[in-house]
Design a protein around this motif. Structure first.
Motif, PDB file in Angstrom:
ATOM      1  N   GLU A  80     -44.680  -1.377   9.555  1.00  0.00           N
ATOM      2  CA  GLU A  80     -43.712  -1.809   8.555  1.00  0.00           C
ATOM      3  C   GLU A  80     -43.807  -3.322   8.355  1.00  0.00           C
ATOM      4  OE1 GLU A  80     -39.740  -0.066   8.578  1.00  0.00           O
ATOM      5  OE2 GLU A  80     -38.979  -2.110   8.425  1.00  0.00           O
ATOM      6  N   SER A  81     -43.971  -4.066   9.428  1.00  0.00           N
ATOM      7  CA  SER A  81     -44.080  -5.519   9.315  1.00  0.00           C
ATOM      8  C   SER A  81     -45.357  -5.915   8.585  1.00  0.00           C
ATOM      9  CB  SER A  81     -44.058  -6.171  10.698  1.00  0.00           C
ATOM     10  OG  SER A  81     -42.805  -5.961  11.297  1.00  0.00           O
ATOM     11  N   ALA A  82     -46.457  -5.222   8.856  1.00  0.00           N
ATOM     12  CA  ALA A  82     -47.712  -5.521   8.163  1.00  0.00           C
ATOM     13  C   ALA A  82     -47.575  -5.212   6.676  1.00  0.00           C
ATOM     14  CB  ALA A  82     -48.856  -4.722   8.766  1.00  0.00           C
ATOM     15  N   GLU A  83     -46.908  -4.102   6.364  1.00  0.00           N
ATOM     16  CA  GLU A  83     -46.693  -3.741   4.961  1.00  0.00           C
ATOM     17  C   GLU A  83     -45.829  -4.790   4.274  1.00  0.00           C
ATOM     18  OE1 GLU A  83     -44.054  -0.509   2.608  1.00  0.00           O
ATOM     19  OE2 GLU A  83     -45.349   0.285   4.195  1.00  0.00           O
ATOM     20  N   ALA A  84     -44.763  -5.208   4.936  1.00  0.00           N
ATOM     21  CA  ALA A  84     -43.873  -6.215   4.356  1.00  0.00           C
ATOM     22  C   ALA A  84     -44.612  -7.530   4.160  1.00  0.00           C
ATOM     23  CB  ALA A  84     -42.654  -6.423   5.248  1.00  0.00           C
ATOM     24  N   ALA A  85     -45.443  -7.886   5.130  1.00  0.00           N
ATOM     25  CA  ALA A  85     -46.201  -9.134   5.015  1.00  0.00           C
ATOM     26  C   ALA A  85     -47.155  -9.088   3.833  1.00  0.00           C
ATOM     27  CB  ALA A  85     -46.954  -9.423   6.304  1.00  0.00           C
ATOM     28  N   SER A  86     -47.824  -7.949   3.633  1.00  0.00           N
ATOM     29  CA  SER A  86     -48.772  -7.859   2.519  1.00  0.00           C
ATOM     30  C   SER A  86     -48.062  -7.932   1.172  1.00  0.00           C
ATOM     31  CB  SER A  86     -49.601  -6.578   2.615  1.00  0.00           C
ATOM     32  OG  SER A  86     -48.805  -5.446   2.320  1.00  0.00           O
ATOM     33  N   GLU A  87     -46.813  -7.494   1.126  1.00  0.00           N
ATOM     34  CA  GLU A  87     -46.044  -7.570  -0.119  1.00  0.00           C
ATOM     35  C   GLU A  87     -45.505  -8.968  -0.376  1.00  0.00           C
ATOM     36  OE1 GLU A  87     -42.909  -4.746   0.164  1.00  0.00           O
ATOM     37  OE2 GLU A  87     -44.234  -3.026   0.009  1.00  0.00           O
ATOM     38  N   THR A  88     -45.445  -9.792   0.652  1.00  0.00           N
ATOM     39  CA  THR A  88     -44.811 -11.103   0.502  1.00  0.00           C
ATOM     40  C   THR A  88     -45.784 -12.258   0.419  1.00  0.00           C
ATOM     41  OG1 THR A  88     -44.567 -11.346   2.887  1.00  0.00           O
ATOM     42  CG2 THR A  88     -42.741 -10.325   1.690  1.00  0.00           C
ATOM     43  N   ILE A  89     -47.048 -12.004   0.605  1.00  0.00           N
ATOM     44  CA  ILE A  89     -48.041 -13.078   0.501  1.00  0.00           C
ATOM     45  C   ILE A  89     -48.749 -12.917  -0.824  1.00  0.00           C
ATOM     46  CG2 ILE A  89     -50.081 -14.128   1.510  1.00  0.00           C
ATOM     47  CD1 ILE A  89     -49.124 -12.974   4.218  1.00  0.00           C
ATOM     48  N   LEU A  90     -48.283 -13.647  -1.810  1.00  0.00           N
ATOM     49  CA  LEU A  90     -48.863 -13.576  -3.147  1.00  0.00           C
ATOM     50  C   LEU A  90     -49.857 -14.715  -3.329  1.00  0.00           C
ATOM     51  CD1 LEU A  90     -45.619 -12.905  -5.209  1.00  0.00           C
ATOM     52  CD2 LEU A  90     -47.313 -11.242  -4.435  1.00  0.00           C
ATOM     53  N   PRO A  91     -50.906 -14.488  -4.081  1.00  0.00           N
ATOM     54  CA  PRO A  91     -51.828 -15.590  -4.358  1.00  0.00           C
ATOM     55  C   PRO A  91     -51.117 -16.632  -5.219  1.00  0.00           C
ATOM     56  CG  PRO A  91     -52.389 -13.666  -5.670  1.00  0.00           C
ATOM     57  CD  PRO A  91     -51.295 -13.253  -4.738  1.00  0.00           C
ATOM     58  N   PRO A  92     -51.516 -17.879  -5.105  1.00  0.00           N
ATOM     59  CA  PRO A  92     -50.870 -18.913  -5.922  1.00  0.00           C
ATOM     60  C   PRO A  92     -51.152 -18.701  -7.405  1.00  0.00           C
ATOM     61  CG  PRO A  92     -52.750 -19.819  -4.740  1.00  0.00           C
ATOM     62  CD  PRO A  92     -52.576 -18.411  -4.263  1.00  0.00           C
ATOM     63  N   ARG A  93     -50.235 -19.160  -8.229  1.00  0.00           N
ATOM     64  CA  ARG A  93     -50.460 -19.117  -9.674  1.00  0.00           C
ATOM     65  C   ARG A  93     -51.565 -20.114  -9.985  1.00  0.00           C
ATOM     66  NH1 ARG A  93     -44.960 -19.073 -13.075  1.00  0.00           N
ATOM     67  NH2 ARG A  93     -46.567 -19.199 -14.664  1.00  0.00           N
TER      68      ARG A  93
END
Length: 160
Positions: A9-22
């Motif tokens: 769950e933490s890995a999934e949450a982390a992947s959803e929260t690390i967005l590439p910069p604009r």
């Protein structure tokens, strides 16, 4: 709850929260006064959204809700920092940043666009970036000039 499930769950949450910069254009960040105000307003909105997200109790939801505001805060902070406000043109002799230009295409279509900064450009609202191919072709030209644009020609009808 198993530890493996918590980690997943933490890995999934982390992947959803690390967005590439604009992406930030590599050209000079010219802006109109209205454009600079828009950048400041967007920065404030992003900061407010980040502050609201930081108050969420659930850590995973806080991360999810913070992802876009974190990215946008970084982007708009950089755009405000590098903004170079340009005064309104004082002469309509030649096309310059901030002008509205009316031109005719080879197929007799007449279009008008205002030349503005990257972040304030919106072709659907008749504004284009100073770095767009059309703007680059028009800058420095005068009424009556014909401008080669790809395989076609543009005739400048008016500058305001």
């Amino acid at each position: 709850m198993s530890v493996a499930f918590a980690k997943e769950e933490s890995a999934e949450a982390a992947s959803e929260t690390i967005l590439p910069p604009r992406p930030i254009p590599d050209r000079i960040n010219l802006v109109t006064e209205a454009g600079l105000e828009m950048l400041r307003d967007e920065l404030t909105r992003a900061q407010q959204a980040l502050e609201a997200a930081s108050k969420l109790e659930d850590v995973n939801e806080r991360r999810r809700q913070s992802a876009v505001p974190v990215r946008d805060t970084r982007y708009y902070a950089e755009r405000v920092r590098t903004a170079q406000p340009m005064p309104a043109p004082t002469s309509n002799a030649v096309v310059a940043f901030g002008h509205s230009v009316t031109f005719k295409r080879d197929d007799d279509r007449i279009q008008t666009f205002r030349i503005v900064g990257d972040d304030e450009a919106d072709p659907s609202q008749a504004s284009i970036s100073h770095g767009s191919p059309v703007a680059i072709a028009l800058l420095g030209k005068a009424v009556g000039d014909f401008v080669q644009f790809g395989q076609s020609e543009l005739e400048i009808l008016s500058i305001s």
